[in-house]
Design a protein around this motif. Sequence first.
Motif, short mmCIF file in Angstrom:
data_model
loop_
_atom_site.label_atom_id
_atom_site.label_comp_id
_atom_site.label_asym_id
_atom_site.label_seq_id
_atom_site.Cartn_x
_atom_site.Cartn_y
_atom_site.Cartn_z
N UNK A 199 0.87 -1.17 0.00
CA UNK A 199 0.00 0.00 0.00
C UNK A 199 0.91 1.23 0.00
N UNK A 200 0.81 2.05 -1.03
CA UNK A 200 1.69 3.20 -1.20
C UNK A 200 0.89 4.48 -0.98
N UNK A 201 1.35 5.28 -0.03
CA UNK A 201 0.82 6.64 0.18
C UNK A 201 1.92 7.59 -0.29
N UNK A 202 1.75 8.15 -1.45
CA UNK A 202 2.83 8.86 -2.12
C UNK A 202 2.87 10.33 -1.70
N UNK A 224 8.76 -0.06 6.00
CA UNK A 224 9.69 -0.25 4.87
C UNK A 224 10.40 1.09 4.67
N UNK A 225 11.74 1.05 4.66
CA UNK A 225 12.50 2.29 4.55
C UNK A 225 12.46 2.78 3.10
N UNK A 226 11.54 3.66 2.86
CA UNK A 226 11.34 4.23 1.53
C UNK A 226 10.93 5.68 1.71
N UNK A 227 11.23 6.49 0.72
CA UNK A 227 10.93 7.92 0.85
C UNK A 227 9.44 8.19 0.97
N UNK A 228 8.59 7.37 0.32
CA UNK A 228 7.15 7.44 0.51
C UNK A 228 6.75 6.49 1.64
N UNK A 258 5.32 -5.60 -4.73
CA UNK A 258 6.46 -5.30 -3.87
C UNK A 258 7.76 -5.22 -4.64
N UNK A 259 8.10 -6.27 -5.40
CA UNK A 259 9.38 -6.28 -6.10
C UNK A 259 9.49 -5.16 -7.12
N UNK A 260 8.41 -4.97 -7.87
CA UNK A 260 8.45 -3.95 -8.91
C UNK A 260 8.61 -2.55 -8.34
N UNK A 261 7.87 -2.25 -7.29
CA UNK A 261 7.88 -0.89 -6.75
C UNK A 261 9.21 -0.57 -6.07
N UNK A 262 9.73 -1.51 -5.29
CA UNK A 262 10.95 -1.23 -4.53
C UNK A 262 12.18 -1.18 -5.42
N UNK A 263 12.14 -1.79 -6.59
CA UNK A 263 13.26 -1.73 -7.51
C UNK A 263 13.14 -0.53 -8.45
N UNK A 291 10.88 13.47 -0.25
CA UNK A 291 11.22 12.52 0.80
C UNK A 291 12.66 12.09 0.81
N UNK A 292 13.48 12.57 -0.13
CA UNK A 292 14.88 12.17 -0.16
C UNK A 292 15.65 12.76 1.02
N UNK A 293 15.24 13.95 1.47
CA UNK A 293 15.94 14.56 2.60
C UNK A 293 15.82 13.72 3.86
N UNK A 294 14.58 13.27 4.18
CA UNK A 294 14.39 12.46 5.38
C UNK A 294 15.04 11.08 5.23
N UNK A 295 15.12 10.58 4.03
CA UNK A 295 15.69 9.25 3.82
C UNK A 295 17.21 9.26 3.90
#
Length: 624
Positions: free
Chosen positions: A97-100, A134-138, A174-179, A233-237
């Motif tokens: 589930x992605x909240x962008x 999951x450690x992601x900018x979104x 999952x695989x597609x989005x994280x890559x 979100x790159x700054x927080x990541x």
Amino acid sequence: MVFVGLPSLLLLAVLCFAGAGAHAATPRAELAQPPSVQLRYLLDADHSLNISAILANPDILPWQAKSAGSLGLGFRDGAVWLRVDVQSASNIDDWLLVVEFPLLRALDVFVVRAGVLDQVFQTGDRFEFAARPIEHRNFVFPIQISAQNAASTTLYLRIETPYSMVFPVYFAQADDYLQGPHYVTWLFGILCGIQLGMALYHLLVFAFVRDISYLFYALFAPAILLVFTAQQGFGYQYLWPEAIWWQQKAMLFGLLWSVAIGSVFVISFLRIHRHRHNLFIVLLCQLFAIAVCALLAIFVDSPFLVEISHYLIMFAASFCLWCGIVLLREGLRDVRFFVAALMVLVTATVPYCLSALGYIDYSSKWIYGMEIGAAIQSLLLGVALADRSNRERRLRLMREEEIQGLHVHIDQLQERAQEREEGLEKRMSRKLEEQSRELHEALEVAALLRRKLESISQLDEVTGLRNQNYFFELLHREWDRALREQRELSLMVIELDDFYEIGERYSVVIQEECLKVVAKLLQDTFSRPADVVVRYGDKVFGVLLPETGSQGARQLANILRSKIRDADYDFGFGKITLSLSVGIATCKPSAKRNFKDMLETAESALYVAHSNGGGQVQHAATLA
């Protein structure tokens, strides 16, 4: 500048393309359709709801339907509950589930299966970045949804943020989005490097040319990057993953910083205070409003403040563009690239702000469009700065050519005057006398111009001797040398008697010829390599005699006085007899005195010689 800006523009275009297609791209041969969902939302302005209250009566609450894929509610006080009803799913179980939108203050996700709470995720900017599932900018959450349990699965999202609630919500494999988003990360990193390089380049240019506009431009680029790194979100990541307070403030501070620096750049670049004082006052008021918002942002975490800031950004960009248009219409060609840059900025910024304010539907193209617009604007502003610098350089060259032409004109005027003066000596008619007066007036103008030129050089153009600037410097240096070596030093101050009477009776030209005669006589008399003859007043000459005692100085002064007294000089208007008054000071320098004391002593002796009728040599007592 062009070679730096064009790669930025190309990278941003690729970034837009990659970001727009990141969710659709997949490396698998067989593409699986994401779960079919229905979105509904519920406003909780007073924070009175919790998951227990919602699960007790999930269908009685006044849920409002929302188009699938995005949440576009603008700025909202309190919390917003989002209900995601899963209607069908494919044969793949692992979904994200992605909240962008990386700027959510609080985001709680409750997974309910068959009416029973199954999973809970609590995240948002209130926690450090490492606390995310999951450690992601979104914000990304792993959700198990199969074809068997899809119809009985409902997700509830509780959302709080001072920023605009305009962002997409969707499912991704999952695989597609994280890559996939790694391409966006690398491209964004390269973009940041190029933008920082542009800022450093203009900072170095400022260090050389000292044009404050380059400094403000160099500060503007990091402000824009701060907005984009916080927004994406790159700054927080990568930059401040543990700085919770800064993560909550970075986006707003970046917006206000960029608008403030941009406004100051506009004032500096347009020099608006010289052209339109009323526009300058409005820009100052604009800066004051920005400063107030920035001060409030330190203590207040309110959607209203962020909303006001978006209105202020739209007004500031539009008003700065209007200032450029006004000056362009008034004929100031230096601002044409500036106007083009602001047009791009307004075109990119206004749709983004209107989307954030809820006036138009959300689209990722507004965000990427703003990034592309910022790159184009940076390029055009750099071109505007370079164009203005080139124009100012051409102006300086034109002024230097005018000054050089003035020197040539003076030389030509002197040559022409000399030729006419030779003709005047042959014919003494009334008509030639009138022409002679015109000639002398022209020579007086040339003399005035020549004196101005002499003030910035060390050469006297009338006599060819060194002038006063050189004389004081040399006297100081020779005094110090004689002090070190404990040798005698003599100084003569020589005045041409009746100098002003010669000018009144004959002309300025005859005055100058007399000075040339005296200068030539001084050079012939004091011919040692160490002796220095200068002219340091209208009618005053100085002679510096290193390693010369009082007797030798007096003997040379008497020889000089006799030579000038025994000669008659004919300048075409009759014979003129010249006389000189000489004051001499001799000493062996000591630490108690300085070269100024020696000069004052010699001038005092000259005054005595002149007061006694002129044509005399007066030697002062030796300095102690």
